[in-house]
Design a protein around this motif. Structure first.
Motif, mmCIF file in Angstrom:
data_model
loop_
_atom_site.group_PDB
_atom_site.id
_atom_site.type_symbol
_atom_site.label_atom_id
_atom_site.label_comp_id
_atom_site.label_asym_id
_atom_site.label_seq_id
_atom_site.Cartn_x
_atom_site.Cartn_y
_atom_site.Cartn_z
ATOM 1 N N ILE A 187 -58.232 -7.325 114.219
ATOM 2 C CA ILE A 187 -58.167 -5.969 113.698
ATOM 3 C C ILE A 187 -59.346 -5.151 114.212
ATOM 4 O O ILE A 187 -59.284 -3.945 114.283
ATOM 5 C CB ILE A 187 -58.085 -5.979 112.155
ATOM 6 C CG1 ILE A 187 -57.410 -4.714 111.678
ATOM 7 C CG2 ILE A 187 -59.422 -6.163 111.527
ATOM 8 C CD1 ILE A 187 -56.881 -4.803 110.293
ATOM 9 N N ASN A 245 -53.292 4.137 111.947
ATOM 10 C CA ASN A 245 -53.175 2.680 111.936
ATOM 11 C C ASN A 245 -53.081 2.148 110.508
ATOM 12 O O ASN A 245 -52.328 1.221 110.233
ATOM 13 C CB ASN A 245 -54.342 2.034 112.668
ATOM 14 C CG ASN A 245 -54.269 2.252 114.164
ATOM 15 O OD1 ASN A 245 -53.185 2.484 114.702
ATOM 16 N ND2 ASN A 245 -55.403 2.191 114.828
ATOM 17 N N LEU A 257 -49.971 0.020 108.702
ATOM 18 C CA LEU A 257 -50.130 -1.206 107.915
ATOM 19 C C LEU A 257 -49.542 -1.019 106.511
ATOM 20 O O LEU A 257 -48.880 -1.911 105.993
ATOM 21 C CB LEU A 257 -51.605 -1.597 107.823
ATOM 22 C CG LEU A 257 -52.217 -2.131 109.113
ATOM 23 C CD1 LEU A 257 -53.720 -2.295 108.954
ATOM 24 C CD2 LEU A 257 -51.574 -3.436 109.507
ATOM 25 N N HIS A 272 -46.437 -3.294 104.987
ATOM 26 C CA HIS A 272 -46.754 -4.338 104.012
ATOM 27 C C HIS A 272 -46.743 -3.914 102.544
ATOM 28 O O HIS A 272 -46.682 -4.777 101.662
ATOM 29 C CB HIS A 272 -48.126 -4.939 104.333
ATOM 30 C CG HIS A 272 -48.229 -5.510 105.700
ATOM 31 N ND1 HIS A 272 -47.527 -6.622 106.096
ATOM 32 C CD2 HIS A 272 -48.951 -5.104 106.777
ATOM 33 C CE1 HIS A 272 -47.815 -6.890 107.366
ATOM 34 N NE2 HIS A 272 -48.660 -5.984 107.791
ATOM 35 N N TRP A 281 -62.167 -4.082 107.062
ATOM 36 C CA TRP A 281 -61.390 -3.962 108.295
ATOM 37 C C TRP A 281 -61.881 -4.901 109.395
ATOM 38 O O TRP A 281 -61.083 -5.528 110.086
ATOM 39 C CB TRP A 281 -61.474 -2.511 108.760
ATOM 40 C CG TRP A 281 -60.573 -2.130 109.884
ATOM 41 C CD1 TRP A 281 -60.877 -2.153 111.208
ATOM 42 C CD2 TRP A 281 -59.238 -1.644 109.791
ATOM 43 N NE1 TRP A 281 -59.806 -1.704 111.942
ATOM 44 C CE2 TRP A 281 -58.785 -1.392 111.089
ATOM 45 C CE3 TRP A 281 -58.377 -1.414 108.731
ATOM 46 C CZ2 TRP A 281 -57.512 -0.900 111.358
ATOM 47 C CZ3 TRP A 281 -57.117 -0.927 109.010
ATOM 48 C CH2 TRP A 281 -56.696 -0.682 110.301
ATOM 49 N N LEU A 290 -55.048 -9.229 112.429
ATOM 50 C CA LEU A 290 -53.729 -8.623 112.223
ATOM 51 C C LEU A 290 -52.633 -9.613 111.842
ATOM 52 O O LEU A 290 -51.846 -9.318 110.959
ATOM 53 C CB LEU A 290 -53.307 -7.839 113.471
ATOM 54 C CG LEU A 290 -53.867 -6.434 113.550
ATOM 55 C CD1 LEU A 290 -53.464 -5.774 114.856
ATOM 56 C CD2 LEU A 290 -53.386 -5.581 112.393
ATOM 57 N N VAL A 312 -52.648 -10.142 107.975
ATOM 58 C CA VAL A 312 -52.841 -9.010 107.074
ATOM 59 C C VAL A 312 -52.085 -9.203 105.767
ATOM 60 O O VAL A 312 -52.646 -9.032 104.693
ATOM 61 C CB VAL A 312 -52.425 -7.682 107.751
ATOM 62 C CG1 VAL A 312 -52.348 -6.559 106.740
ATOM 63 C CG2 VAL A 312 -53.424 -7.328 108.836
ATOM 64 N N ARG A 313 -50.825 -9.591 105.833
ATOM 65 C CA ARG A 313 -50.041 -9.726 104.600
ATOM 66 C C ARG A 313 -50.616 -10.837 103.720
ATOM 67 O O ARG A 313 -50.752 -10.675 102.515
ATOM 68 C CB ARG A 313 -48.573 -9.978 104.895
ATOM 69 C CG ARG A 313 -47.736 -9.887 103.620
ATOM 70 C CD ARG A 313 -46.265 -9.883 103.857
ATOM 71 N NE ARG A 313 -45.854 -8.600 104.394
ATOM 72 C CZ ARG A 313 -44.610 -8.290 104.678
ATOM 73 N NH1 ARG A 313 -43.648 -9.174 104.503
ATOM 74 N NH2 ARG A 313 -44.294 -7.113 105.148
#
Length: 169
Positions: A3, A12, A16, A20, A53, A58, A61-62
């Motif tokens: 990320i 961005n 996201l 999500h 961040w 990436l 992320v979830r």
């Protein structure tokens, strides 16, 4: 891709959020049984994503967001117990009788979910609702994949038993 290599821009972040937020909110509703609290947990998870961040990858992320939501829920549940179990955003049905029956079933299921131990409830929701593989759930809950399989199986059995008992009453 890290990320870190993605610019921290509102566009961005919006991408996201779009990708999500729905899944994270569903998970939060499953944990809490409270749509308003789920919205708060979802917003807080994305706020923490924005703040952290540089340390998020990436592809995770979830899972990162699910972990934040679960940890926040655990912190809050230690402070107070929630009684509002019925989501406000149920789909519309043809008749009022159907709506009432669906709400009663959903309320009953929500109460039964809250009777499960938190790690079992989280494992079941991540597997059944979000469709995550056992291995991903194991990483998030810091358990072995075999332990997650057992927890999901036992949670399903417990829900079936609780539902049968409620139907008999």
């Amino acid at each position: 891709m890290d990320i870190v290599n993605v610019n921290r821009t509102p566009a961005n972040f919006h991408d996201l959020w779009t990708a999500h937020a729905g899944a994270v909110r569903r998970f939060a509703i499953g944990l809490t049984g409270n749509p308003a609290l789920a919205d708060d947990l979802t917003a807080e998870a994305f706020t923490r994503l924005w703040s952290g961040w540089d340390s998020v990858r990436l592809p995770t992320v979830r899972a990162y967001l699910y972990t934040i939501v679960r940890n926040l829920h655990l912190q809050q549940s230690r402070r107070r117990r929630r009684e509002d179990l019925l989501p406000d955003d149920l789909p519309r049905q043809d008749s009022i009788e159907t709506q009432v029956a669906d709400r009663q079933v959903l309320a009953q299921l929500s109460r039964h979910l809250l009777e499960l131990p938190e790690p079992d409830r989280a494992a079941l929701l991540l597997r059944a609702v979000e469709g995550l593989p056992y291995e991903a759930i194991a990483i998030m809950l810091q358990l072995s994949a075999a332990n997650v399989r057992v927890r999901v199986h036992r949670a399903r059995q417990r829900l079936a038993t609780l539902t049968q008992r409620s139907d008999v009453k």
